[in-house]
Enzyme design. Structure first.
Site, PDB file in Angstrom:
ATOM      1  CE  LYS A 157      -4.147  -1.839   2.040  1.00  0.00           C
ATOM      2  NZ  LYS A 157      -4.352  -2.573   3.272  1.00  0.00           N
ATOM      3  NE  ARG A 158       5.450   0.522   3.647  1.00  0.00           N
ATOM      4  CZ  ARG A 158       6.331  -0.302   3.092  1.00  0.00           C
ATOM      5  NH1 ARG A 158       7.263   0.173   2.313  1.00  0.00           N
ATOM      6  NH2 ARG A 158       6.261  -1.597   3.309  1.00  0.00           N
TER       7      ARG A 158
END
Ligand code: GLU
Length: 475
Positions: free
Chosen positions: A246-247
């Site tokens: 998700k980063r």
């Protein structure tokens, strides 16, 4: 070992414990293309045996994401939890045949399908209950059911359609749990029972499932089911070469809808993550169906490249009708788009969309461009002013305002004629007038054609914005 034969039948089997993510989408796409290419069947099964973490909301979201990318499935949707009776029957048969046994040790096996719960800390089972003969009293106590890995097994090899032969030594396996003490069956067990029931010929899934495959093969053998072929897809990686997280980028498929991506663009982009057909980048769906094969899927992880996805999306936007773009903006990105762009009517909005879609990378950016144009510039960037405003600009703009005032009908022809003649009269380059006008109208010099913008904004609004800039530069 008998191999599953006949018409190709593949499946996507999501666990509804979260939204469909990009890795899942790519598995869907590869399965779907494989089936469509070979005139086989693509089936869908919801793996909801984890009753605590499975939610109807996620089932709906997964189905919604599939519909959005226009992936259809054949036959009825299979819901794993509805087949629990069947699963229990097979467990009882395995117990009866001595191929499984009750275990009272209380050690729980982590659920292998949960990628975010790696098997760290898992200790191989010591086989304590393997040879005990439980009494009916014992069986009243809580117990899990373990699969008895046959002693004759020393190695398990399968020929992965992407990676070639993969071998596991039996000492890498233990008697794994197939049903928890609450009676619910484990992933590795149900997946086999259900794939066999659905007559799946090819299991195509992410490489995180490679280590599950030997266990599943042992279960196929124990149950006497024909074995499917296996293909494990390489990981999708972030820019740092590690598994995409998700980063690095949004990972939920439906986030891309909200961010203003077109489903065909995302589909096209995802196909190229791990699969190639020469150096072709842009494909129609029909071409993909025609060209797709597992032979062209690479073994190495594929890096997710947001810039390339944006580029492809821009390309698809330019090929999409203004009507469809408007519809998608309202449906997926900005429901108040029409209200936020009053007083423009539909026809004017289509003209604006046609103008801005040449440069926007996403529907969201396009919508924001239109809304921003409607609102007018809040400020002018000092760098832009410094670059484009010269000591004579004020005078030129003032004269231009007078000329504009004299025009009755604002069309691209009248306005472009006016501006071009005016620049000739002043003996200046078009850009030296066009850029200050752009800044006046939009706040920035990076915008579509000034002629079209002046026409869209109309006489009064254009004059008003030009006067505002004039005030700033003469102050
Ligand atoms: N339910 C599993 C998952 O979501 C499916 C694995 C498989 O395709 O066998 O990862």
């Amino acid at each position: 070992m008998v191999q599953q034969q006949g018409m190709v039948r593949v499946r996507f089997a999501p666990s509804p414990t979260g939204h469909l993510h990009l890795g899942g989408l790519r598995a869907v796409i590869f399965n779907w293309l494989y089936a469509r290419h070979l005139n086989g069947k693509f089936l869908l099964r919801i793996e909801d045996t984890d009753r605590v973490r499975s939610k109807q909301e996620y089932v709906d979201s997964i189905l919604g994401a599939l519909a959005w990318v226009k992936v259809d499935y054949d036959e009825d949707l299979v819901i794993q939890s509805e087949r629990i009776g069947e699963h229990t029957k097979v467990i009882n048969e395995l117990l009866f045949q001595g191929k499984a046994y009750p275990c009272f040790c209380g050690q729980q096996e982590p659920d292998e399908t949960q990628e975010d719960e790696p098997e760290v800390g898992y200790k191989k089972y010591n086989g304590k209950c393997r040879n005990i003969k439980p009494t009916s009293e014992d069986l009243k106590k809580p117990h899990a059911i373990r699969f008895k890995v046959p002693e004759s097994v020393t190695q398990i090899t399968f020929d992965d359609l992407i990676r070639g032969p993969i071998t596991f030594d039996s000492d890498q396996l233990d008697d794994f749990i197939i049903a928890r003490s609450d009676g619910t069956p484990m992933y590795n067990f149900v997946v086999v029972i259900d794939d066999a029931f659905m007559r799946i010929t090819h299991v195509i899934r992410g490489e995180e499932h490679i280590s599950n495959t030997p266990k599943q093969i042992l279960l196929y053998q124990a149950c006497g089911y024909p074995l499917p072929s296996f293909a494990h897809l390489p990981l999708i990686l972030g820019p740092d070469g590690k598994k995409l997280s998700k980063r690095d980028a949004a990972t939920a498929v439906l986030d891309y809808k909200k961010m203003g991506y077109l489903p065909d663009a995302l589909f096209n982009y995802m196909v190229r993550l791990g699969w190639a057909h020469g150096d072709q980048e842009v494909f129609t769906r029909q071409e993909l169906i025609e060209y797709f094969s597992l032979d062209a899927v690479g073994k190495k992880g594929a890096i997710f490249d947001m810039v390339k996805l944006e580029w492809l999306n821009g390309l698809y936007m330019r090929q999409t009708s203004d009507q469809e773009i408007m519809q998608r903006i309202v449906q997926d990105v900005e429901p108040k788009f029409k209200e936020l762009t009053v007083p423009w009517n539909e026809k004017e909005l289509f003209a604006l969309i046609a103008l801005y879609k040449e440069r926007a990378k996403t529907l969201r950016e396009l919508a924001q461009d239109c809304i921003q144009l409607r609102n007018g510039p809040a400020t002018f960037s000092p760098q832009e002013l410094q670059q484009w405003i010269t000591p004579t600009t004020g005078q030129h703009l003032a004269l231009f305002l007078q000329k504009l005032d004299a025009v009755d009908t604002f069309t691209v022809e009248t306005i472009s004629g006016l501006i071009k003649t005016f620049c000739k009269e002043l003996n200046i380059k078009l850009v030296n007038l066009a850029q200050p006008i752009r800044i006046a109208l939009t706040g920035t010099s990076a915008s579509p054609s000034v002629f079209e913008l002046l026409v869209l904004l109309g006489k009064n609004e254009s004059k008003h914005r030009l006067e505002q800039l004039l005030k700033v530069i003469t102050a």
